[in-house]
Design an enzyme around this catalytic site. Structure first.
Site, PDB file in Angstrom:
ATOM      1  NE  ARG A  82      42.015  39.018  36.565  1.00 46.45           N
ATOM      2  CZ  ARG A  82      41.340  38.212  37.351  1.00 46.45           C
ATOM      3  NH1 ARG A  82      40.425  38.712  38.153  1.00 46.45           N
ATOM      4  NH2 ARG A  82      41.569  36.930  37.362  1.00 46.45           N
ATOM      5  NE  ARG A  91      44.818  36.704  40.195  1.00 45.35           N
ATOM      6  CZ  ARG A  91      43.759  35.903  40.294  1.00 45.35           C
ATOM      7  NH1 ARG A  91      42.777  36.211  41.087  1.00 45.35           N
ATOM      8  NH2 ARG A  91      43.717  34.789  39.634  1.00 45.35           N
ATOM      9  CG  ASP A  94      40.008  37.773  41.682  1.00 45.24           C
ATOM     10  OD1 ASP A  94      39.227  37.645  40.721  1.00 45.24           O
ATOM     11  OD2 ASP A  94      40.122  36.921  42.581  1.00 45.24           O
ATOM     12  CG  ASP A  96      36.625  36.107  43.099  1.00 52.25           C
ATOM     13  OD1 ASP A  96      36.611  36.275  41.870  1.00 52.25           O
ATOM     14  OD2 ASP A  96      37.593  35.613  43.712  1.00 52.25           O
TER      15      ASP A  96
HETATM   16  C1  X6L Z   1      46.419  22.917  43.550  1.00 52.09           C
HETATM   17  C2  X6L Z   1      46.128  23.609  42.405  1.00 52.09           C
HETATM   18  C3  X6L Z   1      46.051  23.478  44.754  1.00 52.09           C
HETATM   19  C4  X6L Z   1      45.519  24.853  42.454  1.00 52.09           C
HETATM   20  C5  X6L Z   1      45.442  24.716  44.811  1.00 52.09           C
HETATM   21  C6  X6L Z   1      44.216  27.318  44.938  1.00 52.09           C
HETATM   22  C7  X6L Z   1      44.257  27.474  42.610  1.00 52.09           C
HETATM   23  C8  X6L Z   1      43.660  28.567  44.987  1.00 52.09           C
HETATM   24  C9  X6L Z   1      43.690  28.713  42.668  1.00 52.09           C
HETATM   25  C10 X6L Z   1      45.173  25.416  43.660  1.00 52.09           C
HETATM   26  C11 X6L Z   1      44.549  26.746  43.739  1.00 52.09           C
HETATM   27  C12 X6L Z   1      43.388  29.279  43.852  1.00 52.09           C
HETATM   28  C13 X6L Z   1      44.352  34.550  45.580  1.00 52.09           C
HETATM   29  C14 X6L Z   1      45.383  33.678  45.928  1.00 52.09           C
HETATM   30  C15 X6L Z   1      44.581  33.130  44.023  1.00 52.09           C
HETATM   31  C16 X6L Z   1      44.026  35.600  46.487  1.00 52.09           C
HETATM   32  C17 X6L Z   1      45.758  34.775  47.933  1.00 52.09           C
HETATM   33  C18 X6L Z   1      42.769  30.627  43.944  1.00 52.09           C
HETATM   34  C19 X6L Z   1      42.786  31.544  42.773  1.00 52.09           C
HETATM   35  N1  X6L Z   1      43.856  34.185  44.393  1.00 52.09           N
HETATM   36  N2  X6L Z   1      46.086  33.772  47.093  1.00 52.09           N
HETATM   37  N3  X6L Z   1      45.505  32.779  44.927  1.00 52.09           N
HETATM   38  N4  X6L Z   1      44.753  35.668  47.647  1.00 52.09           N
HETATM   39  N5  X6L Z   1      46.424  34.898  49.085  1.00 52.09           N
HETATM   40  O1  X6L Z   1      43.128  36.428  46.265  1.00 52.09           O
HETATM   41  O2  X6L Z   1      42.241  31.032  44.953  1.00 52.09           O
HETATM   42  S1  X6L Z   1      44.379  32.258  42.543  1.00 52.09           S
HETATM   43 MG    MG Z   2      39.536  35.008  43.290  1.00 45.71          MG
HETATM   44 MG    MG Z   3      37.904  35.953  40.223  1.00 43.14          MG
END
Ligand code: X6L
Ligand code: MG
Ligand code: MG
Length: 153
Positions: A82, A91, A94, A96
């Site tokens: 990563r 990535r 991940d 968590d």
């Molecule tokens: C505005 C700004 C709205 C940021 C939402 C949502 C940021 C989720 C980060 C957000 C915002 C995240 C995964 C993912 C990520 C995953 C799927 C996060 C961290 N990790 N999508 N997006 N699976 N499907 O593991 O959850 S980045």
């Molecule tokens: Mg995560």
């Molecule tokens: Mg994480």
């Protein structure tokens, strides 16, 4: 202690990355993996355009305390290549910590339950598969109840 780990990957061989992460968890002293959810392909959530994820969840039993468990998760992320560039960017893997028993932990390093888990179908769906009754100690609801609430939105 029983704990739940959320796994996600959207770079390289995504299934293999998750399988390898589970193997490395299992090999870590003080951790036994007792359940692994099905793998789900999920649309990326967040404000960064990126590829689809594979997400899964694992139930573990561990003798480690949360900081030790976090260190193991970070080491596995590093071992699987990563690269930490943009926050929330793509990535290889991940890991968590979603739940650690029914403990509530809020430090600068670590928040348990995971702060966004109750809003994320990509977390709650695999978690509910292996542990529908896993209890969220802050919201006072089970994984299955939280997933049903998401569907109602
Ligand atoms: C505005 C700004 C709205 C940021 C939402 C949502 C940021 C989720 C980060 C957000 C915002 C995240 C995964 C993912 C990520 C995953 C799927 C996060 C961290 N990790 N999508 N997006 N699976 N499907 O593991 O959850 S980045
Ligand atoms: Mg995560
Ligand atoms: Mg994480």
């Amino acid at each position: 202690m029983k704990a739940y780990i959320g796994l996600g990957s959207n770079l390289g061989n995504r299934e293999e990355n998750i399988r390898k992460a589970v193997e490395l968890l299992e090999k870590s002293p003080g951790i036994r993996v007792v359940k692994l959810s099905p793998f789900y392909e999920t649309e990326p959530v967040g404000d960064i355009p990126q590829g689809k994820f594979i997400n899964a969840a694992a139930e573990i039993y561990t003798t480690l305390f949360p900081p030790g468990l976090l260190a193991v998760c970070r080491n596995i992320e590093d071992a699987l290549g990563r690269v930490r560039t943009v926050k929330w960017g793509p990535r290889t893997i991940d890991l968590d910590i979603l739940l650690y028993g029914e403990e509530v932990i809020r430090t600068s390093e670590l928040t348990i339950p995971h702060p966004l888990m109750h809003e994320r179908e990509f977390v709650l769906r695999p978690l509910s598969d292996i542990a529908p009754d896993a209890y969220h100690p802050v919201l006072g609801k089970t994984a299955q109840e939280l997933l049903k609430e998401l569907w109602k939105l």
